[in-house]
Design an enzyme around this catalytic site. Sequence first.
Site, short mmCIF file in Angstrom:
data_model
loop_
_atom_site.label_atom_id
_atom_site.label_comp_id
_atom_site.label_asym_id
_atom_site.label_seq_id
_atom_site.Cartn_x
_atom_site.Cartn_y
_atom_site.Cartn_z
CG HIS A 48 -1.61 1.28 1.49
ND1 HIS A 48 -2.45 1.94 0.64
CD2 HIS A 48 -1.47 2.07 2.57
CE1 HIS A 48 -2.82 3.09 1.19
NE2 HIS A 48 -2.23 3.19 2.36
CG HIS A 72 1.15 6.90 4.21
ND1 HIS A 72 1.46 6.10 3.15
CD2 HIS A 72 -0.12 6.56 4.55
CE1 HIS A 72 0.43 5.33 2.86
NE2 HIS A 72 -0.56 5.58 3.70
CD GLU A 76 -2.92 5.97 13.93
OE1 GLU A 76 -2.19 6.85 14.40
OE2 GLU A 76 -4.02 5.65 14.43
CG ASP A 77 -1.53 1.49 10.49
OD1 ASP A 77 -2.27 1.94 11.38
OD2 ASP A 77 -1.81 1.53 9.28
CG ASP A 139 -3.49 6.94 2.42
OD1 ASP A 139 -3.21 5.74 2.27
OD2 ASP A 139 -4.10 7.39 3.41
CG ASP A 259 -21.26 18.82 -22.96
OD1 ASP A 259 -21.99 17.84 -22.69
OD2 ASP A 259 -21.03 19.72 -22.16
MN MN Z 1 -2.47 4.61 4.09
#
Ligand code: MN
Length: 731
Positions: A48, A72, A76-77, A139, A259
């Site tokens: 990812h 990134h 957090e993870d 992301d 259009d």
């Molecule tokens: Mn992410």
Amino acid sequence: MMRQYELVDRVRKYNPQTDEDLLNRAYVFAMRAHGAQKRASGDPYFTHPLEVAAILTEMKLDDATIVAAVLHDTIEDTGATRAEIDSLFGAEIGSLVDGLTKLKKLDLVSKRAAQAENFRKLLLAIAEDVRVLLVKLADRLHNMRTLHYVSPEKRARIAEETLEIYAPLAGRMGMQSLRDELENLSFKYLMPEAFAMVSTRLEDLRDKNKELIATIEDELTEELARRGIQAHVSGRQKQPYSVWSKMERKSVAFEQLSDIFGFRVVVNDVDEVYRVIGVVHTKWPMVPNRFKDYISTPKQNDYRSVHTTVVGPGRQRVELQVRTHEMHDIARNGIAAHALYKDRRNAPAPVLSHESNAYQWLKRTIDLLADGDSPEEFLEHTRLELFHDQVFCFTPKGRLIALPRGATPIDFGYAVHTSVGNSAVGVKINGRLAPLLAPLANGDEVEIIRAEGQTPPAAWESIAITGKARAAIRRASRDAVRAQYAGLGRQIVLRAFERAGKKFSEDKLRAALPRLARASIEDVLAAVGRGEMFSGDVVKSVYPDFKEDRKPAPANPADPGWFGMQKASGVQFKVPGATNNVHALPIRGLRGDLPVTFAPNGGAVPGDRIVGIMTPGEGIIVYPIQSPALAAFDDQPERWLDVRWDIEDAQELFPAKIIVAAINEPGSLGAVASLIGELGANIDDVKFNKKSPDFREMILEIQVFDLKHLTDVQSRLRALPIVNSVERVIG
Ligand code: MN
């Protein structure tokens, strides 16, 4: 999965000076940090961040942005920390990843009503660095591309949020290709049938018109080449979502849209743009009112092109966009990406400096968004005036709390829940212990430390700035005071029953409530505690034939039950009158040599706000500002003097008067007097008032160093179980 060298290759293609070592280290760091984590698709999680970085290489972004994309999700993870990233990759990348970590918490905020709020938070975040937003959009794009793996509920929520927040934002930043893809993916997940219908019909149309499109492309390219213009001509079809929203907006059927096709002509410079227009208008008749020059007047998102519509081969209406390569790049990727790219070419070591194009662009965009004069759809319902005077903080679970600027952790606690505010005893801001009074800053993660059974100090009411917190604190301290009175009342009532030789029972008291005209036992006990009801009457209400044989205690201070304790307490009473030291008052702002005295009745102590009143024949009399006696001088402003204390470290004692109401029993005065002595205050004089059979009032003239000392004395006295109330008296 993209290999390490592939990432480096992609970047090197547009940035030969790229720091390969930095990219390599980021790759390895993130790969190891994410370890065995998997995505919903079953792929290794690490794919990812790599895909996100790949999207950003298409926008030709700088090394810091690419590295931030790779990293990134690590804070957090995974176990990675900001400090670690700072030390391995530098503070610039550290702050980008930190910004992304904060934005990631937004994903947990799912309530629809909160979206406008989120959006503002987003603005705040980009205000720090536009690159954070670019990574965030990439992301989101990758998450949208892989959305079919997540649960239907989550899918719908994310698609909705993308359509409401991220796609318009990408458009606002001029990143058209990103916007198109985000919109089409959201459309596909939210309205599968409509998406299928529009897509199928667009495909049919494309098949049907394949030859016509090729003809126009060729004719136009040849015609331009004949005039010496090297142009890249390409036919293009409208995107499914934009077709759908036009059908919705104008309530028209697919067939009525005229259009759907357009052609894009990309040339080398602005001069050629206008020459192309000349050629086209000469060769084919132009359709009136369709000519738009966004080069002389660019759109707010810096989009530049010239648009026109002509009646082309086979009497087919043909829409044309003519632009330069640079304009094309900006239209696809946005001015921010473009400006970052240009900045890098001009400076070997790219940073987002205040002089850079990207920074200038960002500042202008934020100003535009904040001004609220933009007609763009997604700004219509956001009240941007809140943007300047609010701060946005997170709970540890990622809930976003909006507060007025200047709000404290106390306000935050009450905003989360009244019970959180009431039980707050401390706070961690961004993981560190902090004072409860510290004003909060944007993006702070605030964790309230709680202890059950707490009562918020009444002083918080003046510290809190939100109405919700203030009202809750007032209510809680009122409840606490009431509970205190009830506790005191219970002691009194129990003793009264004991003295009467009767058994106390709550059931019997409950049955007697109508006779006492009270709604609850708590009410009765609080009333006794406050001195509004005599304990003997409570006994009588339960045992109507009970006769009170105790005489109410005499009000005479010589009553040994009261005054007898004086000796036992060992407190020396000073002689009153020694305190009005006329010339030594440490007060500034006085005129000349006028004698200065304190107002009779209570006086003032350092820390009190004071005023002087010029009094003929007596000089200047100093009053605390809250003194009711000052009302007499309201209409004589000329007599008022602004004075203040001129004192650093209080060594001197100043007079104050307090009234203490306490249970009428032996030892009360002793307890009060010895506590005052312990606290280093003097007692000058004591008088007694009878308040009720259960209570006595002691009027104490004491001496203290300053207001804080006096407040201490008062609150310590209040904490005595026998004490009902303590009030300062100011005459
Ligand atoms: Mn992410």
